[in-house]
Design an enzyme around this catalytic site. Structure first.
Site, mmCIF file in Angstrom:
data_model
loop_
_atom_site.group_PDB
_atom_site.id
_atom_site.type_symbol
_atom_site.label_atom_id
_atom_site.label_comp_id
_atom_site.label_asym_id
_atom_site.label_seq_id
_atom_site.Cartn_x
_atom_site.Cartn_y
_atom_site.Cartn_z
ATOM 1 N N LYS A 66 0.804 -1.231 0.000
ATOM 2 C CA LYS A 66 0.000 0.000 0.000
ATOM 3 C C LYS A 66 0.839 1.285 0.000
ATOM 4 O O LYS A 66 0.407 2.297 -0.536
ATOM 5 C CB LYS A 66 -0.957 0.018 1.200
ATOM 6 C CG LYS A 66 -2.087 -0.996 1.080
ATOM 7 C CD LYS A 66 -3.103 -0.851 2.188
ATOM 8 C CE LYS A 66 -4.102 -1.983 2.152
ATOM 9 N NZ LYS A 66 -5.195 -1.830 3.103
ATOM 10 N N ASP A 102 -9.779 2.843 1.764
ATOM 11 C CA ASP A 102 -9.847 2.380 3.164
ATOM 12 C C ASP A 102 -10.238 3.571 4.041
ATOM 13 O O ASP A 102 -11.151 3.487 4.877
ATOM 14 C CB ASP A 102 -8.476 1.881 3.651
ATOM 15 C CG ASP A 102 -8.079 0.554 3.044
ATOM 16 O OD1 ASP A 102 -8.977 -0.243 2.699
ATOM 17 O OD2 ASP A 102 -6.861 0.303 2.923
ATOM 18 N N GLY A 126 -4.344 2.970 18.985
ATOM 19 C CA GLY A 126 -3.389 2.425 18.019
ATOM 20 C C GLY A 126 -2.709 3.543 17.236
ATOM 21 O O GLY A 126 -3.258 4.656 17.120
ATOM 22 N N GLY A 128 -0.617 2.565 14.236
ATOM 23 C CA GLY A 128 -0.045 1.902 13.063
ATOM 24 C C GLY A 128 -0.642 2.464 11.774
ATOM 25 O O GLY A 128 -1.201 3.578 11.759
ATOM 26 N N THR A 152 2.864 1.893 22.553
ATOM 27 C CA THR A 152 4.138 2.593 22.454
ATOM 28 C C THR A 152 3.837 4.080 22.253
ATOM 29 O O THR A 152 3.440 4.495 21.157
ATOM 30 C CB THR A 152 4.953 2.058 21.250
ATOM 31 O OG1 THR A 152 4.915 0.629 21.288
ATOM 32 C CG2 THR A 152 6.385 2.538 21.276
ATOM 33 N N ILE A 218 -12.372 -1.597 14.107
ATOM 34 C CA ILE A 218 -12.215 -1.877 12.665
ATOM 35 C C ILE A 218 -12.025 -3.368 12.376
ATOM 36 O O ILE A 218 -11.994 -3.778 11.224
ATOM 37 C CB ILE A 218 -11.087 -1.039 12.015
ATOM 38 C CG1 ILE A 218 -9.710 -1.458 12.503
ATOM 39 C CG2 ILE A 218 -11.316 0.441 12.230
ATOM 40 C CD1 ILE A 218 -8.603 -0.966 11.578
ATOM 41 N N TYR A 220 -13.077 -7.126 11.741
ATOM 42 C CA TYR A 220 -14.307 -7.790 11.275
ATOM 43 C C TYR A 220 -14.235 -9.305 11.463
ATOM 44 O O TYR A 220 -15.157 -10.019 11.087
ATOM 45 C CB TYR A 220 -14.616 -7.428 9.810
ATOM 46 C CG TYR A 220 -13.467 -7.632 8.856
ATOM 47 C CD1 TYR A 220 -13.208 -8.872 8.309
ATOM 48 C CD2 TYR A 220 -12.632 -6.579 8.522
ATOM 49 C CE1 TYR A 220 -12.146 -9.061 7.448
ATOM 50 C CE2 TYR A 220 -11.571 -6.750 7.662
ATOM 51 C CZ TYR A 220 -11.320 -8.001 7.122
ATOM 52 O OH TYR A 220 -10.268 -8.188 6.281
#
Ligand code: ATR
Length: 275
Positions: A66, A102, A126, A128, A152, A218, A220
């Site tokens: 991506k 997305d 999160g 990431g 983190t 998010i 599923y």
């Protein structure tokens, strides 16, 4: 002549996109086919050149390409470029143009459920790739109050510093976020904690969650994570990752064909395929 679409990734065998997109093409009576292509990182550049040469009309991109695909495209839509990730490519006027459905799909799924999203106080769990797409998209649409909590802390701080849009954001440790959870209207879970085969995991405790809040996960698989189960028990409204998955596919279809597909149909296929 039949138009060819596809999805590239490594691995690619378990992608559910072919089932969804081929059904949508057939349902709209379009003479198109969508095929999975296994492309390894060292072949990515050649693959994009080859796809253009043989006239692939559009394709999706999944892990791990991506971000790395961006230099091989002719143009990248502004939001996708800012996020630094592309999951949909469309052939237009001799050019391969990249988009991030997305991010667009997540925003559509959330804004369908919540009115006045720009005025809400939001917490993203999160820091990431998925959190980055979601955080940047929320701010690009004018929501400014978005905090980030991450295992983190430095990664949450870096994400905030990297975001070019107007913001009122703080980076929090998971413990700090647990303590002030009642202050948030919307909580968005983007980590893999709770995803199969780690269904018993949760990123943090939601003991302080307020009753009227909205929790979006998010993930599923499973459709209802432990986090969503507990949030529902505490009186919150919840949303799983299926809507985001549906809309990222629907928006890709729309970019390619100009037609809005039947999202209920797409959702049913996803539910069946995911079991
Ligand atoms: P993605 O592209 O799906 O966002 P990623 O870039 O690898 O995947 O990011 C994974 C995110 O999940 C990170 O925020 C990670 O936290 P760290 O930055 O501390 O690694 C978070 N994460 C993964 N497993 C977790 C767990 N068990 N508890 C809390 N956070 C977790």
């Amino acid at each position: 002549m039949k138009k060819i679409y596809g999805v590239i990734g490594d691995p690619i065998a378990h992608s559910i996109s072919p089932a969804i997109q081929n059904d949508a093409f057939a349902h709209q009576e379009l003479d198109c086919i969508y095929h999975p292509f296994h492309i390894t990182p060292e072949n990515l550049n050649d693959a994009v050149k080859g796809m253009k040469a043989i006239g692939i009309a559009g394709f999706n991109i999944t892990i791990p390409h991506k971000t790395t695909i961006i230099p091989y495209l002719d143009e990248v839509d502004e939001l996708a470029a800012t996020i630094g990730a592309v999951n949909t490519v469309s052939y237009q006027d001799g050019k391969y143009i990249g988009y991030n459905t997305d991010a667009m799909g997540f925003y559509k799924a959330l804004s369908d459920q919540i009115s006045n999203l720009t005025e809400k106080k939001i917490l993203v769990i999160g820091a990431g790739g998925a959190a980055r797409a979601i955080y940047f998209t929320l701010l690009s649409h004018g929501t400014v109050s978005v905090d980030i909590t991450n295992r983190t802390l430095e990664k949450a701080e870096a994400l905030i510093a990297d975001c070019p849009f107007e913001k009122q954001s703080a980076a929090l440790t998971l413990v700090q976020a647990e303590e002030k959870l009642a202050e948030y209207d919307v909580i968005i879970q983007t980590t893999s904690a709770g995803m199969s085969p780690h269904q018993d995991a949760m990123p943090f405790s939601i003991r302080n969650l307020s009753e009227g809040s909205f929790v979006s996960d998010i993930i599923y698989n499973p459709l209802e994570t432990k986090l969503l189960k507990e949030a529902k028990q505490k009186g919150a409204d919840v949303q799983n990752g299926l809507d985001m998955l549906v809309y990222q596919a629907a928006l890709a279809f729309q970019i390619w064909t100009g037609i809005t597909p039947d999202t209920t149909r797409m959702k049913n296929i996803m539910r069946t395929t995911l079991g």
